[in-house]
Design a protein around this motif. Structure first.
Motif, PDB file in Angstrom:
ATOM      1  N   HIS B  68       0.918  -1.282   0.015  1.00 25.50           N
ATOM      2  CA  HIS B  68       0.008   0.049  -0.019  1.00 25.50           C
ATOM      3  C   HIS B  68       0.754   1.263  -0.038  1.00 25.50           C
ATOM      4  O   HIS B  68       2.060   1.101   0.325  1.00 25.50           O
ATOM      5  CB  HIS B  68      -1.011   0.000   1.135  1.00 25.50           C
ATOM      6  CG  HIS B  68      -0.291   0.266   2.594  1.00 25.50           C
ATOM      7  ND1 HIS B  68       0.618  -0.703   3.017  1.00 25.50           N
ATOM      8  CD2 HIS B  68      -0.453   0.988   3.536  1.00 25.50           C
ATOM      9  CE1 HIS B  68       0.888  -0.324   4.405  1.00 25.50           C
ATOM     10  NE2 HIS B  68       0.419   0.896   4.601  1.00 25.50           N
ATOM     11  N   HIS B  70       1.132   3.828   1.790  1.00 22.55           N
ATOM     12  CA  HIS B  70       1.443   4.983   3.098  1.00 22.55           C
ATOM     13  C   HIS B  70       3.051   5.092   3.055  1.00 22.55           C
ATOM     14  O   HIS B  70       3.607   4.286   2.548  1.00 22.55           O
ATOM     15  CB  HIS B  70       0.818   4.255   4.411  1.00 22.55           C
ATOM     16  CG  HIS B  70      -0.416   4.466   4.586  1.00 22.55           C
ATOM     17  ND1 HIS B  70      -1.203   3.548   5.576  1.00 22.55           N
ATOM     18  CD2 HIS B  70      -1.383   5.175   4.204  1.00 22.55           C
ATOM     19  CE1 HIS B  70      -2.501   3.790   5.438  1.00 22.55           C
ATOM     20  NE2 HIS B  70      -2.764   4.908   4.787  1.00 22.55           N
ATOM     21  N   ASP B  72       5.762   4.935   5.051  1.00 22.32           N
ATOM     22  CA  ASP B  72       6.232   3.973   5.653  1.00 22.32           C
ATOM     23  C   ASP B  72       6.672   2.791   4.701  1.00 22.32           C
ATOM     24  O   ASP B  72       7.547   2.030   4.837  1.00 22.32           O
ATOM     25  CB  ASP B  72       5.855   3.522   6.905  1.00 22.32           C
ATOM     26  CG  ASP B  72       4.672   2.867   7.071  1.00 22.32           C
ATOM     27  OD1 ASP B  72       3.570   3.481   6.536  1.00 22.32           O
ATOM     28  OD2 ASP B  72       4.346   2.178   7.973  1.00 22.32           O
ATOM     29  N   HIS B  73       5.653   2.358   3.568  1.00 15.56           N
ATOM     30  CA  HIS B  73       5.975   1.449   2.534  1.00 15.56           C
ATOM     31  C   HIS B  73       6.453   2.023   1.239  1.00 15.56           C
ATOM     32  O   HIS B  73       6.713   1.299   0.403  1.00 15.56           O
ATOM     33  CB  HIS B  73       4.574   0.605   2.374  1.00 15.56           C
ATOM     34  CG  HIS B  73       4.320   0.241   3.737  1.00 15.56           C
ATOM     35  ND1 HIS B  73       4.511  -1.102   4.186  1.00 15.56           N
ATOM     36  CD2 HIS B  73       3.666   0.738   5.143  1.00 15.56           C
ATOM     37  CE1 HIS B  73       3.851  -1.198   5.534  1.00 15.56           C
ATOM     38  NE2 HIS B  73       3.583  -0.117   5.794  1.00 15.56           N
ATOM     39  N   HIS B 153      -6.931  -2.118   5.882  1.00 15.94           N
ATOM     40  CA  HIS B 153      -5.961  -1.044   6.301  1.00 15.94           C
ATOM     41  C   HIS B 153      -6.637   0.175   5.681  1.00 15.94           C
ATOM     42  O   HIS B 153      -7.830  -0.051   5.062  1.00 15.94           O
ATOM     43  CB  HIS B 153      -4.792  -1.235   5.623  1.00 15.94           C
ATOM     44  CG  HIS B 153      -3.825  -0.452   6.423  1.00 15.94           C
ATOM     45  ND1 HIS B 153      -3.395  -0.479   7.703  1.00 15.94           N
ATOM     46  CD2 HIS B 153      -2.639   0.396   5.971  1.00 15.94           C
ATOM     47  CE1 HIS B 153      -2.235   0.284   7.960  1.00 15.94           C
ATOM     48  NE2 HIS B 153      -1.962   0.796   6.993  1.00 15.94           N
ATOM     49  N   ASP B 174       0.272  -4.124   5.799  1.00 20.31           N
ATOM     50  CA  ASP B 174      -0.241  -3.632   7.082  1.00 20.31           C
ATOM     51  C   ASP B 174      -1.862  -4.221   7.157  1.00 20.31           C
ATOM     52  O   ASP B 174      -2.469  -4.043   6.109  1.00 20.31           O
ATOM     53  CB  ASP B 174      -0.373  -1.965   7.114  1.00 20.31           C
ATOM     54  CG  ASP B 174       0.851  -1.437   7.341  1.00 20.31           C
ATOM     55  OD1 ASP B 174       1.868  -2.292   7.524  1.00 20.31           O
ATOM     56  OD2 ASP B 174       1.089  -0.129   7.608  1.00 20.31           O
ATOM     57  N   HIS B 232      -3.871  -2.068  12.205  1.00 19.19           N
ATOM     58  CA  HIS B 232      -2.857  -2.754  12.512  1.00 19.19           C
ATOM     59  C   HIS B 232      -3.428  -3.977  13.574  1.00 19.19           C
ATOM     60  O   HIS B 232      -4.279  -3.883  14.114  1.00 19.19           O
ATOM     61  CB  HIS B 232      -1.508  -2.196  13.256  1.00 19.19           C
ATOM     62  CG  HIS B 232      -1.102  -0.794  12.115  1.00 19.19           C
ATOM     63  ND1 HIS B 232      -0.344  -1.111  11.135  1.00 19.19           N
ATOM     64  CD2 HIS B 232      -1.285   0.212  12.261  1.00 19.19           C
ATOM     65  CE1 HIS B 232       0.039   0.009  10.522  1.00 19.19           C
ATOM     66  NE2 HIS B 232      -0.571   1.042  11.381  1.00 19.19           N
TER      67      HIS B 232
HETATM   68 ZN   LIG Z   1      -0.322   1.702   6.381  1.00 20.76          ZN
END
Ligand SMILES: [Zn+2]
Ligand SMILES: [Zn+2]
Lengths: 281, 292
Positions: B68, B70, B72-73, B153, B174, B232
């Motif tokens: 996905h 977001h 942090d990915h 998510h 996630d 999460h």
């Molecule tokens: Zn995420």
């Protein structure tokens, strides 16, 4: 005036939803912790919002194996926040004007749709439809006249003429629509439903609520009956002035007399009042 | 095949003395098949050290699967050095954005727009292709097959099943286990419950018996109530999933940025005491390599 199928599909992709829903969606989504139940309830009382969500989740982008048949189903499948943001992006398109140049009262129309939905669900419950399937009846009732929103919003002048012809000649509105547009609201609705791969039961009731073969589908029979009851009780107005015969399966279960059916269903007025809160003013 | 963890943090990179052992980079997992094909899942900041290691194997031919989008990915993606080198071939896969109606290419490329990054995507030298994935679409990535499945998510999120060399590995991306938004006395409670059961069943069947399960265990069960709906899982929910699906080994990842090494150790020993069953599980750490 002839309208191409492609035009219709294109127009509806950018169709605004009803004012009360739009305002409430914006209000609800401004709170990070909005209650998911409230959001789902709001969306599923607005035919345009429902159409947009189901169109998206059933689209080829997801390529899901089974059709998504309700707003809750969509929430389980693609997640609450995605549904919320789709609703919000529909809300940012604007609002369906209460009055349009067709002179078609959108609030009265929404009440007609919500009443048909509510009564269809009550009838289904009475007919012992399992509770998990009751919403299919509500949805089919809510959406059955979707094509009229398309006419009123995008082809108001022609729709005004259709409404007038239907009234003056005492013919069904769909017959007048056929004369003017060469396509009627049931066909417009089912065209969209098929194009967007909506659940078959929904497509069928969009398509066949005026031309059903009795007994072929219980949902269509129930929606068609709920439509007549709504008209008879004058909950809202959908531009249609003529009643149609009740399907045999309905008269067999409930009797021929609409008032008797209403008595049998219980407190219709209270149920409809609960739905009214989703309409402006 | 082998799997290597290059980033195990959630939310934001968190370097510092307290995260030395488990690592501070955000999500990035490398899978190398026996034939040497490279599959990368997610492009958090961990993709930067991974990129360094790939420079020893030029030209790079790899597939990047985005669970996905977001931060942090995906945040490490502009710094994926193989992009800048001619003759490298990089295939990127991810979900179409249904809200803005944007293909994965456009979502990712926005990170490289003028305001955010000095080099535009169009200036990259490698051969890069982008593919929007549908759910359950299978991609042949060299000798491996990678199949997507929708997880839960706050944005569309694919879990990926990687099958190769007779082994199967699944990464959740996630993921928060589904929960009923209604209370038992609501009309819709049962319908919703049925929908959850249906989706869970499809999911469990999909991951049943995998050799390796890598799962989002951001929270402890005590922390979870305050974070419900954030998308999460918990240590307990991951172990429960692994047991239900009969997986062979479980790796717990997406550590909270504020959770130090010692805190993770304490959680791990607590889990070992609590779950004495046959399931093998570990807390994933940066640099950990596993033979699937
Ligand atoms: Zn995420
Ligand atoms: Zn994350």
């Amino acid at each position: 005036m002839k309208i191409s199928q492609q035009d219709i599909v294109h127009l509806v992709e950018k169709m605004p939803a009803f004012p009360k829903t739009v305002h409430r969606v914006i209000e609800l989504t401004s709170d990070m912790n909005c209650n998911p139940k409230d959001l789902v309830e709001l969306i599923e009382h607005d035919p345009v919002m429902v159409m947009n969500i189901l169109r998206l989740v059933n689209s080829a982008y997801f390529g899901l194996a089974q059709p998504i048949t309700s707003v809750n189903h969509a929430v389980v499948y693609i997640g609450l926040n995605t549904v919320k943001n789709v609703a919000l992006s529909t809300a940012t398109i604007g609002v369906l004007p209460k009055r349009n140049e067709a002179g078609f009262d959108m609030e009265a129309f929404l009440l007609h749709s919500l009443s048909t939905a509510t009564i269809a669900r009550m009838m289904a419950k009475r007919m012992k439809v399992p509770s998990k399937d009751l919403f299919d009846y509500f949805l089919a009732g809510l959406m059955h006249d979707f094509g009229k929103i398309v006419f009123a919003n995008f082809m108001p002048h022609e729709f005004k003429i259709a409404l007038k012809i239907a009234k003056e000649n005492s013919i069904h509105l769909y017959e007048a629509e056929n004369e003017i547009f060469d396509i009627n609201h049931a066909q417009v609705g089912s065209l969209l439903g098929e194009k967007w791969q909506l659940p078959q039961s929904l497509v069928d009731s969009l398509k066949c609520h005026h031309s059903h073969k009795e007994g072929k589908s219980q949902i269509i029979d129930v929606v068609s009956a709920a439509d007549q009851i709504t008209k008879e009780l004058k909950f809202g107005y959908s531009g249609e002035n003529l009643l149609e015969a009740l399907p045999a399966i309905i008269t067999k279960q409930f009797g021929k007399d609409i008032n008797a059916i209403v008595t049998d269903l219980g407190d219709v007025n209270t149920e409809i009042d609960n739905a009214r809160i989703f309409i402006s003013s | 095949m082998k799997a290597r963890f290059w980033g195990v943090r959630g939310s934001i990179a968190s370097p510092g003395p307290k995260t030395v052992r488990y690592g501070g980079n955000t999500t990035c997992i490398e899978i190398e098949t026996d034939a040497g094909d490279v599959i990368i899942i997610d492009a958090g900041t961990g993709i930067f050290p991974l990129a360094q290691s790939l420079l020893r194997r030029l030209p790079v031919k790899c597939s990047v699967f985005i669970t996905h989008t977001h931060w942090d990915h995906i945040q490490g993606l502009p710094f994926f050095i193989p992009f800048f080198i001619p003759k490298n071939e990089i295939s990127i896969y991810g979900a179409f954005d249904p809200v803005a109606s944007q293909p994965i290419k456009d979502i990712l490329n926005r990170q490289m727009e003028y305001c955010y990054f000095p080099v535009r995507e169009g200036e990259l030298k490698a051969e890069i292709t982008y593919t929007n994935l549908r759910e359950r679409e299978t991609i042949e990535a060299g000798s491996a097959r990678v199949t997507s499945i929708l997880m839960n998510h706050p944005v569309l999120d694919f879990g990926y099943l990687v099958e190769c060399d007779g082994k199967r590995l699944f990464f959740t991306g996630d993921n928060e286990p589904l929960y009923n938004i209604y209370s038992p006395d609501d009309d819709y409670y049962e319908e919703y419950e049925t929908l959850i059961e249906m989706k869970n069943k499809l999911f469990i069947d999909f991951v049943r018996g995998v050799d390796v399960l890598i799962a989002d265990s951001a929270y402890t069960s005590e922390e979870y109530p305050a974070k419900k709906g954030w998308g999460h899982g918990t240590f307990d929910s991951c172990i429960k999933l692994a047991e239900e699906a009969g997986v062979k080994s479980l790796y717990l990842t997406h550590h909270e940025p504020t959770r130090g090494d010692d805190a993770l150790d304490v959680i791990y020993s607590g889990l070992q005491e609590k779950y004495a069953g046959p399931l093998e599980f570990r807390i994933a750490s940066e640099g950990l390599e596993i033979e699937v």
